[in-house]
Design a protein around this motif. Sequence first.
Motif, PDB file in Angstrom:
ATOM      1  N   SER A   2       0.806  -1.192  -0.303  1.00  0.00           N
ATOM      2  CA  SER A   2      -0.162  -0.057  -0.115  1.00  0.00           C
ATOM      3  C   SER A   2       0.961   1.261  -0.238  1.00  0.00           C
ATOM      4  O   SER A   2       2.141   1.336   0.383  1.00  0.00           O
ATOM      5  N   SER A   3       0.055   2.352  -0.349  1.00  0.00           N
ATOM      6  CA  SER A   3       0.985   3.750  -0.361  1.00  0.00           C
ATOM      7  C   SER A   3       1.169   4.391   0.926  1.00  0.00           C
ATOM      8  O   SER A   3       2.392   4.931   0.864  1.00  0.00           O
ATOM      9  N   SER A   4       1.174   3.568   1.644  1.00  0.00           N
ATOM     10  CA  SER A   4       1.053   4.073   3.078  1.00  0.00           C
ATOM     11  C   SER A   4       2.290   3.698   3.884  1.00  0.00           C
ATOM     12  O   SER A   4       3.199   3.983   4.737  1.00  0.00           O
ATOM     13  N   GLN A   5       3.071   2.782   2.962  1.00  0.00           N
ATOM     14  CA  GLN A   5       3.640   1.736   3.443  1.00  0.00           C
ATOM     15  C   GLN A   5       5.810   3.110   2.647  1.00  0.00           C
ATOM     16  O   GLN A   5       6.772   1.999   3.794  1.00  0.00           O
ATOM     17  N   GLU A  34      13.932  -4.233   4.723  1.00  0.00           N
ATOM     18  CA  GLU A  34      12.533  -4.881   5.728  1.00  0.00           C
ATOM     19  C   GLU A  34      11.944  -5.258   5.513  1.00  0.00           C
ATOM     20  O   GLU A  34      10.952  -5.485   6.206  1.00  0.00           O
ATOM     21  N   ARG A  35      11.609  -6.262   4.061  1.00  0.00           N
ATOM     22  CA  ARG A  35      10.476  -7.113   4.441  1.00  0.00           C
ATOM     23  C   ARG A  35       9.432  -6.394   3.754  1.00  0.00           C
ATOM     24  O   ARG A  35       8.269  -6.717   2.865  1.00  0.00           O
ATOM     25  N   VAL A  83      11.492  -9.039  -6.619  1.00  0.00           N
ATOM     26  CA  VAL A  83      13.221  -9.282  -5.420  1.00  0.00           C
ATOM     27  C   VAL A  83      13.980 -10.306  -6.207  1.00  0.00           C
ATOM     28  O   VAL A  83      13.028 -10.864  -6.146  1.00  0.00           O
ATOM     29  N   SER A  84      15.106 -10.220  -5.932  1.00  0.00           N
ATOM     30  CA  SER A  84      16.114 -11.490  -6.418  1.00  0.00           C
ATOM     31  C   SER A  84      15.832 -12.414  -5.491  1.00  0.00           C
ATOM     32  O   SER A  84      15.374 -12.230  -3.840  1.00  0.00           O
ATOM     33  N   GLU A  85      15.491 -13.662  -5.783  1.00  0.00           N
ATOM     34  CA  GLU A  85      16.060 -15.321  -4.464  1.00  0.00           C
ATOM     35  C   GLU A  85      16.905 -15.608  -5.058  1.00  0.00           C
ATOM     36  O   GLU A  85      16.797 -16.174  -6.137  1.00  0.00           O
ATOM     37  N   ASP A 182      14.350 -18.448   6.082  1.00  0.00           N
ATOM     38  CA  ASP A 182      13.423 -18.779   7.160  1.00  0.00           C
ATOM     39  C   ASP A 182      14.038 -18.119   7.929  1.00  0.00           C
ATOM     40  O   ASP A 182      14.023 -17.790   9.563  1.00  0.00           O
ATOM     41  N   PHE A 183      15.573 -16.856   8.104  1.00  0.00           N
ATOM     42  CA  PHE A 183      16.242 -15.705   8.753  1.00  0.00           C
ATOM     43  C   PHE A 183      16.072 -14.598   8.176  1.00  0.00           C
ATOM     44  O   PHE A 183      16.967 -13.389   8.774  1.00  0.00           O
ATOM     45  N   ASN A 184      15.665 -14.361   7.055  1.00  0.00           N
ATOM     46  CA  ASN A 184      15.782 -12.599   6.305  1.00  0.00           C
ATOM     47  C   ASN A 184      17.039 -11.819   6.481  1.00  0.00           C
ATOM     48  O   ASN A 184      17.331 -11.361   6.956  1.00  0.00           O
TER      49      ASN A 184
END
Length: 249
Positions: A2-5, A34-35, A83-85, A182-184
Amino acid sequence: MSSSQFDHKLGGPSLAFQPLYQQVAEYIKQLVVERRWQPGEMLPSEFRLADEFKVSQGTVRKALNLLTDTKIVTRRQGVGTFVSEHTAQDALFRFFPLQADGKGAELPKAELLHIEQVSPHKSVQSALTITSKEKVTKIERRRILDNEFCMLETIYLPAKYFSGIHERKDIPHTLYHFYQTDFNQTVFKTRDSIKAVLATEDDAKLLQIEAGTALLLVTRVTESIDGKLIEYRESKCRSDHYHYQVELD
Protein backbone atom coordinates in the motif's frame (compact mmCIF):
# COMPACT_ATOMS: atom_id res chain seq x y z
CA MET A 1 2.14 -2.98 -1.00
CA SER A 2 0.00 0.00 0.00
CA SER A 3 1.01 3.61 -0.52
CA SER A 4 1.14 4.11 3.26
CA GLN A 5 4.17 1.82 3.38
CA PHE A 6 6.27 4.33 1.47
CA ASP A 7 7.08 6.07 4.73
CA HIS A 8 10.73 7.07 4.20
CA LYS A 9 11.75 10.34 2.57
CA LEU A 10 14.26 10.86 -0.19
CA GLY A 11 17.00 13.36 0.46
CA GLY A 12 17.57 12.44 4.11
CA PRO A 13 20.95 13.18 5.74
CA SER A 14 22.53 9.91 4.58
CA LEU A 15 21.37 10.35 0.97
CA ALA A 16 21.40 14.11 0.40
CA PHE A 17 24.71 14.21 -1.49
CA GLN A 18 23.89 11.34 -3.86
CA PRO A 19 22.32 11.72 -7.32
CA LEU A 20 18.55 11.37 -7.19
CA TYR A 21 18.47 7.96 -8.91
CA GLN A 22 20.94 6.61 -6.31
CA GLN A 23 18.72 7.94 -3.54
CA VAL A 24 15.77 6.09 -5.08
CA ALA A 25 17.88 2.92 -5.43
CA GLU A 26 19.00 3.09 -1.78
CA TYR A 27 15.44 3.61 -0.64
CA ILE A 28 14.10 0.67 -2.65
CA LYS A 29 16.97 -1.45 -1.30
CA GLN A 30 15.96 -0.49 2.25
CA LEU A 31 12.38 -1.51 1.56
CA VAL A 32 13.65 -4.89 0.35
CA VAL A 33 15.72 -5.26 3.55
CA GLU A 34 12.62 -4.45 5.60
CA ARG A 35 10.64 -7.13 3.74
CA ARG A 36 8.09 -4.68 2.36
CA TRP A 37 8.40 -6.95 -0.68
CA GLN A 38 9.18 -10.64 -0.26
CA PRO A 39 11.84 -12.52 -2.28
CA GLY A 40 10.39 -13.26 -5.70
CA GLU A 41 7.62 -10.65 -5.33
CA MET A 42 7.01 -8.16 -8.12
CA LEU A 43 7.60 -4.47 -7.40
CA PRO A 44 5.08 -1.80 -8.40
CA SER A 45 5.39 -0.44 -11.92
CA GLU A 46 7.89 2.29 -12.81
CA PHE A 47 4.96 4.70 -13.16
CA ARG A 48 3.68 3.83 -9.67
CA LEU A 49 7.12 4.13 -8.09
CA ALA A 50 7.77 7.43 -9.84
CA ASP A 51 4.46 8.78 -8.55
CA GLU A 52 5.15 7.61 -5.00
CA PHE A 53 8.69 9.02 -4.92
CA LYS A 54 7.73 12.23 -6.79
CA VAL A 55 10.45 11.69 -9.38
CA SER A 56 10.48 11.00 -13.12
CA GLN A 57 10.09 7.52 -14.59
CA GLY A 58 13.57 7.94 -16.07
CA THR A 59 14.98 8.37 -12.55
CA VAL A 60 13.18 5.23 -11.36
CA ARG A 61 14.40 3.32 -14.42
CA LYS A 62 18.03 4.27 -13.69
CA ALA A 63 17.56 3.24 -10.05
CA LEU A 64 16.14 -0.14 -11.06
CA ASN A 65 18.96 -0.67 -13.56
CA LEU A 66 21.46 -0.03 -10.75
CA LEU A 67 19.69 -2.53 -8.49
CA THR A 68 19.60 -5.05 -11.34
CA ASP A 69 23.36 -4.71 -11.86
CA THR A 70 23.92 -5.52 -8.19
CA LYS A 71 21.41 -8.43 -8.37
CA ILE A 72 19.12 -6.98 -5.71
CA VAL A 73 16.24 -7.08 -8.17
CA THR A 74 15.62 -8.99 -11.40
CA ARG A 75 13.91 -7.47 -14.43
CA ARG A 76 11.82 -9.69 -16.72
CA GLN A 77 11.20 -8.19 -20.13
CA GLY A 78 7.52 -7.44 -20.66
CA VAL A 79 6.59 -8.66 -17.16
CA GLY A 80 8.09 -6.44 -14.45
CA THR A 81 10.75 -6.11 -11.77
CA PHE A 82 11.07 -8.70 -9.00
CA VAL A 83 12.99 -8.97 -5.73
CA SER A 84 15.82 -11.41 -6.34
CA GLU A 85 15.70 -14.72 -4.52
CA HIS A 86 18.43 -17.31 -4.07
CA THR A 87 17.06 -20.34 -5.83
CA ALA A 88 19.06 -23.55 -6.24
CA GLN A 89 19.89 -22.56 -9.82
CA ASP A 90 21.10 -19.13 -8.69
CA ALA A 91 23.29 -20.71 -6.02
CA LEU A 92 24.79 -23.07 -8.60
CA PHE A 93 26.00 -20.41 -11.01
CA ARG A 94 26.87 -17.64 -8.53
CA PHE A 95 28.06 -19.32 -5.34
CA PHE A 96 29.32 -22.86 -6.02
CA PRO A 97 32.25 -22.67 -8.44
CA LEU A 98 33.69 -26.18 -7.94
CA GLN A 99 33.28 -28.34 -11.06
CA ALA A 100 34.42 -31.77 -12.12
CA ASP A 101 36.98 -31.67 -14.94
CA GLY A 102 35.36 -32.03 -18.35
CA LYS A 103 31.85 -31.52 -17.00
CA GLY A 104 29.50 -28.58 -16.72
CA ALA A 105 28.12 -26.93 -13.61
CA GLU A 106 26.25 -29.29 -11.31
CA LEU A 107 24.57 -28.59 -7.99
CA PRO A 108 26.09 -30.89 -5.36
CA LYS A 109 24.35 -32.69 -2.55
CA ALA A 110 25.38 -31.95 1.03
CA GLU A 111 25.73 -34.42 3.90
CA LEU A 112 25.38 -32.81 7.33
CA LEU A 113 28.10 -34.17 9.62
CA HIS A 114 27.65 -32.02 12.71
CA ILE A 115 25.93 -28.84 13.92
CA GLU A 116 26.32 -27.08 17.26
CA GLN A 117 26.48 -23.64 18.88
CA VAL A 118 30.02 -22.74 20.00
CA SER A 119 32.23 -19.84 21.03
CA PRO A 120 34.16 -18.47 18.03
CA HIS A 121 37.90 -18.95 17.78
CA LYS A 122 40.07 -16.01 16.78
CA SER A 123 39.96 -16.48 13.01
CA VAL A 124 36.14 -16.56 13.11
CA GLN A 125 36.03 -13.50 15.36
CA SER A 126 38.24 -11.62 12.92
CA ALA A 127 36.35 -12.72 9.81
CA LEU A 128 32.92 -11.83 11.22
CA THR A 129 34.09 -8.88 13.37
CA ILE A 130 32.52 -10.35 16.51
CA THR A 131 33.80 -10.80 20.06
CA SER A 132 34.77 -13.97 21.90
CA LYS A 133 31.63 -13.59 24.03
CA GLU A 134 29.28 -13.95 21.07
CA LYS A 135 28.05 -17.36 19.98
CA VAL A 136 28.16 -18.85 16.51
CA THR A 137 26.57 -21.91 15.01
CA LYS A 138 29.15 -24.27 13.53
CA ILE A 139 27.99 -26.47 10.66
CA GLU A 140 30.18 -29.25 9.25
CA ARG A 141 29.21 -30.84 5.95
CA ARG A 142 30.70 -32.74 3.07
CA ARG A 143 29.65 -32.17 -0.51
CA ILE A 144 28.93 -34.86 -3.07
CA LEU A 145 29.29 -34.55 -6.86
CA ASP A 146 28.65 -37.49 -9.17
CA ASN A 147 28.46 -39.87 -6.17
CA GLU A 148 31.90 -38.83 -4.91
CA PHE A 149 32.91 -36.75 -1.88
CA CYS A 150 34.48 -33.60 -3.31
CA MET A 151 34.52 -30.99 -0.54
CA LEU A 152 34.49 -30.52 3.23
CA GLU A 153 32.79 -27.40 4.59
CA THR A 154 32.94 -25.80 8.00
CA ILE A 155 30.47 -22.91 8.26
CA TYR A 156 30.13 -20.35 11.05
CA LEU A 157 26.95 -18.27 11.47
CA PRO A 158 26.50 -15.53 14.12
CA ALA A 159 23.81 -16.68 16.54
CA LYS A 160 22.35 -13.16 16.69
CA TYR A 161 21.29 -13.44 13.03
CA PHE A 162 20.39 -17.15 12.98
CA SER A 163 18.55 -17.79 16.22
CA GLY A 164 17.83 -21.48 16.82
CA ILE A 165 19.43 -22.73 13.61
CA HIS A 166 21.64 -25.12 15.60
CA GLU A 167 18.49 -26.94 16.69
CA ARG A 168 17.17 -27.42 13.17
CA LYS A 169 17.13 -30.89 11.69
CA ASP A 170 16.08 -29.75 8.21
CA ILE A 171 19.27 -28.02 7.00
CA PRO A 172 18.95 -28.06 3.18
CA HIS A 173 21.62 -28.56 0.52
CA THR A 174 21.29 -24.93 -0.64
CA LEU A 175 21.93 -22.65 2.33
CA TYR A 176 21.58 -19.17 0.84
CA HIS A 177 17.93 -19.69 -0.07
CA PHE A 178 17.43 -21.08 3.45
CA TYR A 179 19.03 -17.99 5.01
CA GLN A 180 16.73 -15.77 2.98
CA THR A 181 13.43 -17.54 3.54
CA ASP A 182 13.83 -18.68 7.15
CA PHE A 183 16.03 -15.98 8.70
CA ASN A 184 15.52 -12.90 6.50
CA GLN A 185 19.25 -12.79 5.66
CA THR A 186 19.74 -12.17 1.95
CA VAL A 187 23.24 -12.82 0.64
CA PHE A 188 24.51 -9.85 -1.34
CA LYS A 189 28.15 -10.64 -2.01
CA THR A 190 30.92 -13.02 -1.03
CA ARG A 191 34.70 -12.68 -0.81
CA ASP A 192 36.74 -15.84 -1.39
CA SER A 193 40.42 -16.48 -0.66
CA ILE A 194 42.10 -19.59 -2.07
CA LYS A 195 45.32 -21.37 -1.10
CA ALA A 196 46.81 -24.84 -1.55
CA VAL A 197 46.95 -27.21 1.44
CA LEU A 198 47.56 -30.91 2.05
CA ALA A 199 44.87 -33.28 3.29
CA THR A 200 45.16 -34.24 6.94
CA GLU A 201 44.37 -37.75 8.16
CA ASP A 202 40.84 -36.60 9.09
CA ASP A 203 40.36 -34.89 5.71
CA ALA A 204 41.54 -38.03 3.93
CA LYS A 205 39.14 -40.25 5.83
CA LEU A 206 36.13 -38.02 5.14
CA LEU A 207 36.96 -37.45 1.46
CA GLN A 208 38.14 -41.04 0.90
CA ILE A 209 41.51 -39.96 -0.45
CA GLU A 210 45.15 -40.39 0.61
CA ALA A 211 46.55 -38.22 3.41
CA GLY A 212 48.82 -35.56 1.93
CA THR A 213 46.72 -35.18 -1.23
CA ALA A 214 46.67 -31.59 -2.53
CA LEU A 215 43.49 -29.70 -1.69
CA LEU A 216 42.25 -26.17 -2.30
CA LEU A 217 41.34 -24.32 0.90
CA VAL A 218 38.70 -21.68 0.13
CA THR A 219 37.80 -19.26 2.91
CA ARG A 220 34.68 -17.18 2.32
CA VAL A 221 33.16 -14.19 4.10
CA THR A 222 29.56 -13.47 3.16
CA GLU A 223 27.82 -10.11 3.42
CA SER A 224 24.06 -9.53 3.55
CA ILE A 225 22.12 -7.01 1.51
CA ASP A 226 22.18 -4.57 4.44
CA GLY A 227 25.94 -4.85 5.00
CA LYS A 228 26.09 -7.40 7.84
CA LEU A 229 28.74 -10.14 7.90
CA ILE A 230 26.55 -13.21 8.19
CA GLU A 231 28.72 -16.19 7.32
CA TYR A 232 32.32 -17.39 7.42
CA ARG A 233 33.15 -20.72 5.85
CA GLU A 234 36.22 -22.82 5.21
CA SER A 235 35.97 -25.30 2.35
CA LYS A 236 38.56 -27.94 1.52
CA CYS A 237 38.13 -28.94 -2.11
CA ARG A 238 39.61 -31.88 -3.96
CA SER A 239 41.85 -30.86 -6.85
CA ASP A 240 42.71 -34.25 -8.38
CA HIS A 241 39.95 -34.03 -10.98
CA TYR A 242 38.06 -30.93 -9.92
CA HIS A 243 38.69 -27.25 -10.63
CA TYR A 244 37.53 -23.97 -9.15
CA GLN A 245 35.86 -21.87 -11.85
CA VAL A 246 35.07 -18.18 -11.44
CA GLU A 247 33.32 -16.01 -14.03
CA LEU A 248 33.56 -12.23 -13.74
CA ASP A 249 30.96 -9.92 -15.28
